[in-house]
Design an enzyme around this catalytic site. Structure first.
Site, PDB file in Angstrom:
ATOM      1  NE  ARG A   1      75.950  51.273  47.638  1.00 60.17           N
ATOM      2  CZ  ARG A   1      75.764  50.373  46.876  1.00 60.17           C
ATOM      3  NH1 ARG A   1      76.379  49.126  46.952  1.00 60.17           N
ATOM      4  NH2 ARG A   1      74.962  50.658  45.932  1.00 60.17           N
TER       5      ARG A   1
ATOM      6  CE1 TYR B   1      78.513  40.333  45.208  1.00 57.82           C
ATOM      7  CE2 TYR B   1      78.092  42.364  43.693  1.00 57.82           C
ATOM      8  CZ  TYR B   1      77.888  41.682  45.146  1.00 57.82           C
ATOM      9  OH  TYR B   1      77.225  42.380  45.994  1.00 57.82           O
TER      10      TYR B   1
ATOM     11  CG  HIS C   1      69.937  48.210  46.226  1.00 54.97           C
ATOM     12  ND1 HIS C   1      71.217  48.410  46.540  1.00 54.97           N
ATOM     13  CD2 HIS C   1      69.814  47.026  45.754  1.00 54.97           C
ATOM     14  CE1 HIS C   1      71.740  47.229  46.429  1.00 54.97           C
ATOM     15  NE2 HIS C   1      70.808  46.523  46.088  1.00 54.97           N
TER      16      HIS C   1
ATOM     17  CD  GLU D   1      76.059  45.469  45.965  1.00 53.94           C
ATOM     18  OE1 GLU D   1      76.091  44.310  45.655  1.00 53.94           O
ATOM     19  OE2 GLU D   1      75.202  46.280  45.882  1.00 53.94           O
TER      20      GLU D   1
ATOM     21  CG  ASN E   1      77.726  47.092  43.045  1.00 51.25           C
ATOM     22  OD1 ASN E   1      78.324  47.970  43.681  1.00 51.25           O
ATOM     23  ND2 ASN E   1      76.299  46.982  43.019  1.00 51.25           N
TER      24      ASN E   1
ATOM     25  CD  GLU F   1      74.399  44.897  40.775  1.00 55.78           C
ATOM     26  OE1 GLU F   1      73.539  44.299  40.359  1.00 55.78           O
ATOM     27  OE2 GLU F   1      75.540  44.956  41.520  1.00 55.78           O
TER      28      GLU F   1
HETATM   29  C1  NOJ Z   1      74.290  43.030  43.665  1.00 59.32           C
HETATM   30  C2  NOJ Z   1      72.982  43.812  44.339  1.00 59.32           C
HETATM   31  O1  NOJ Z   1      73.185  45.031  44.101  1.00 59.32           O
HETATM   32  C3  NOJ Z   1      72.570  43.120  45.797  1.00 59.32           C
HETATM   33  O2  NOJ Z   1      71.409  43.746  45.830  1.00 59.32           O
HETATM   34  C4  NOJ Z   1      72.772  41.598  45.696  1.00 59.32           C
HETATM   35  O3  NOJ Z   1      72.085  41.213  46.983  1.00 59.32           O
HETATM   36  C5  NOJ Z   1      74.156  40.968  45.332  1.00 59.32           C
HETATM   37  N1  NOJ Z   1      74.512  41.661  43.979  1.00 59.32           N
HETATM   38  C6  NOJ Z   1      74.420  39.793  45.567  1.00 59.32           C
HETATM   39  O4  NOJ Z   1      73.553  39.034  44.305  1.00 59.32           O
END
Ligand code: NOJ
Length: 491
Positions: free
Chosen positions: A117, A337, A161, A396, A335, A207
């Site tokens: 991606r 995290y 992005h 992500e 995404n 995002e």
């Molecule tokens: C999400 C973002 O899409 C990406 O650009 C960023 O580097 C990562 N999070 C890590 O923070």
């Protein structure tokens, strides 16, 4: 870090370097299991057709900001504004990927993944945001896509992005104007018409919730604005409208069968603990807390709760716009995290509450990155239930780590491996229960420009020396390659 080690320890440690050799011996498994990949089993397997990939974005890796007619983006301007980036850097050169893309495709191939991606820089294709196209800009992505396909890697392109053409910011105030939404739709159609013979999957916006709030609401990201709530909500509406117009344009211009969807940092909810009433509460919270982006995209309407909460500051919109915004997507990218909201059932309206997260909650190298592996199980499960989604990609997931080079020239990023092992185990739990997650893109292929944190925060499974541009596989690259080869976790 290694200075207190005895020679015996050191020998043991350097013995570990046999586990690397990623580029040199791509077929050799990291754990010494000599069986060919096809015969190797993992007790916690993913579905057979599960898509394994890795991800990057244009401004974070490309460099070459003044080449082949590229226009400026709001991130060029922002990163060159003193005081905005923690280490004082900018991404003028970054990973020099624009020139080194062939080498970088080799790194992807060596991970054994079959998908990548990347994002397309809008100001390379339309230096002024709209109007005359710059064919040389799209040529770069033609070369990249061909190189990926020649290496057996499926391209997944993201159209936005965060590198908005500066010209649009200057001319119409960027996302403050629906002219930007229309320009985005035109750009999407232009790209889709030219790449969809080879690119079958297109993410629209990356995002939206992040770049809008941080860039236009809190003054943290480009373009650094702090709009009052009413104007921020209107800009939010222009962003989701841009998504809808892009979906329309792609359907009109792309080859039949081209698939499209958003890549959103879902407001990720986790039930306080696993009881039916907390799970139900987390479903309701997922819907309401995502109403301004994913919700309106997937439902074609703002929830009553969203409109009530915003009152006179709610966005102005027409029924026709809602129809465009709510156009059917083929997949939803999430995404994921960190857990963002732990949710408990409540007797009071609206039936759920957000629990305070204690200061002692563990986090990774990036302070915002709380460790809660269960979020990658719950967020897709809740989203699939709330919006009846049949295809989800984890667009992500990953973590930063200190990533210092050891005296042996290796990076033992055991904290990243700990993180990935736990998150992937939870993801496997999700797929084995039928949550429709069809693929996973590890963020990131290699260290890169981490926005306001500059180059200090490293997210790659390849380490990059930004002086020499040397790429070195970290231990996590071996870990990930092994998960991909086994299509699962465990031995
Ligand atoms: C999400 C973002 O899409 C990406 O650009 C960023 O580097 C990562 N999070 C890590 O923070």
């Amino acid at each position: 870090m290694f200075s207190g080690f005895s020679r015996r320890h050191f020998a043991k440690l350097t013995g570990l370097s046999a586990f690397f050799g990623l580029a040199a011996t791509p077929a050799k498994p990291a754990d010494g299991d000599a069986r060919p990949a096809a015969e190797r089993h993992a007790p916690f397997p993913f579905p057979n057709d599960f898509v394994w990939g890795t991800a990057t974005s244009s401004y974070q890796i490309e460099g070459a900001v003044n080449e082949d007619g590229r226009g400026r983006s709001i991130w060029d301007t922002f990163a060159h504004t003193p005081g905005k980036i923690e280490d004082g850097s900018n991404a003028d050169r970054a990973n020099d990927h624009y020139h080194r893309y062939k080498e970088d495709v080799g790194l992807i191939r060596d991970l054994g993944v079959k998908a990548y991606r990347f994002s397309i820089a809008w100001p390379r294709v339309f230096p002024e945001g709209s109007g005359a196209a710059n064919p040389k800009g799209l040529d770069f992505y033609n070369r990249l896509v061909d190189e990926l396909l020649n290496n057996g890697i499926e391209p997944y392109a993201t159209l936005y992005h965060w590198d908005l053409p500066q010209a649009l910011q200057d001319r119409v105030g960027g996302w403050q104007s629906s002219d930007t939404s229309k320009a985005f739709g035109d750009y999407a159609g232009y790209v889709a018409e030219r790449l969809s013979d080879r690119v079958k999957n297109i993410f629209t916006l990356n995002e939206a919730g992040r770049f809008l709030n941080f860039g236009y609401g809190w003054g943290i990201d480009a373009p650094g604005l702090k709009l009052p709530l009413g104007e921020l909500n209107q800009a939010r509406h222009h962003v989701v409208l841009a998504h809808g117009l892009a979906v329309q344009a792609i359907r009109a211009k792309a080859r039949a069968g081209t698939k499209v969807g958003p890549a959103e940092n879902i407001a990720a909810c986790v039930p306080a603990f696993d009881t039916p009433e907390h799970v139900r509460a987390a479903e309701m919270a997922t819907r309401e807390l995502n109403a301004g982006f994913l919700g309106v995209i997937l439902e074609g309407k703002y929830t009553d709760g969203f409109l009530e909460f915003n009152g006179k500051d709610a966005p102005k919109f027409t029924a026709e716009e809602l129809k465009i915004i709510g156009a059917k997507n083929d997949f939803v990218g999430l995404n994921i995290y960190a857990p963002q909201f732990y949710i408990a059932a409540s007797d009071r309206k609206p039936g759920w509450s957000v629990l305070p997260i204690p200061a002692s909650f563990p986090h990774m190298n990036s302070e915002w990155l709380k460790v809660g592996p269960e979020v990658i199980y719950w967020a897709p499960r809740l989203a699939a239930k709330v919006w009846d989604i049949d295809t989800i990609y984890i667009s992500e997931n990953g973590t930063s780590s200190e990533d210092k080079l050891g005296p042996d020239g290796k990076v033992y990023d055991l904290d990243r491996i700990m993180y990935l092992r736990n998150y992937l185990s939870q993801l496997q739990r999700a797929t084995s229960e039928g949550v429709p997650v069809k693929g996973y893109f590890l963020w990131s292929l290699m260290d890169n420009f981490e926005w306001i944190f500059g180059f200090e925060k490293r997210f790659g499974v390849y380490r990059v020396d930004f002086e020499t541009q040397a790429r070195v596989a970290k231990l996590s690259a071996s870990f990930f390659r092994d998960v991909v080869a086994r299509n699962g976790i465990g031995v």
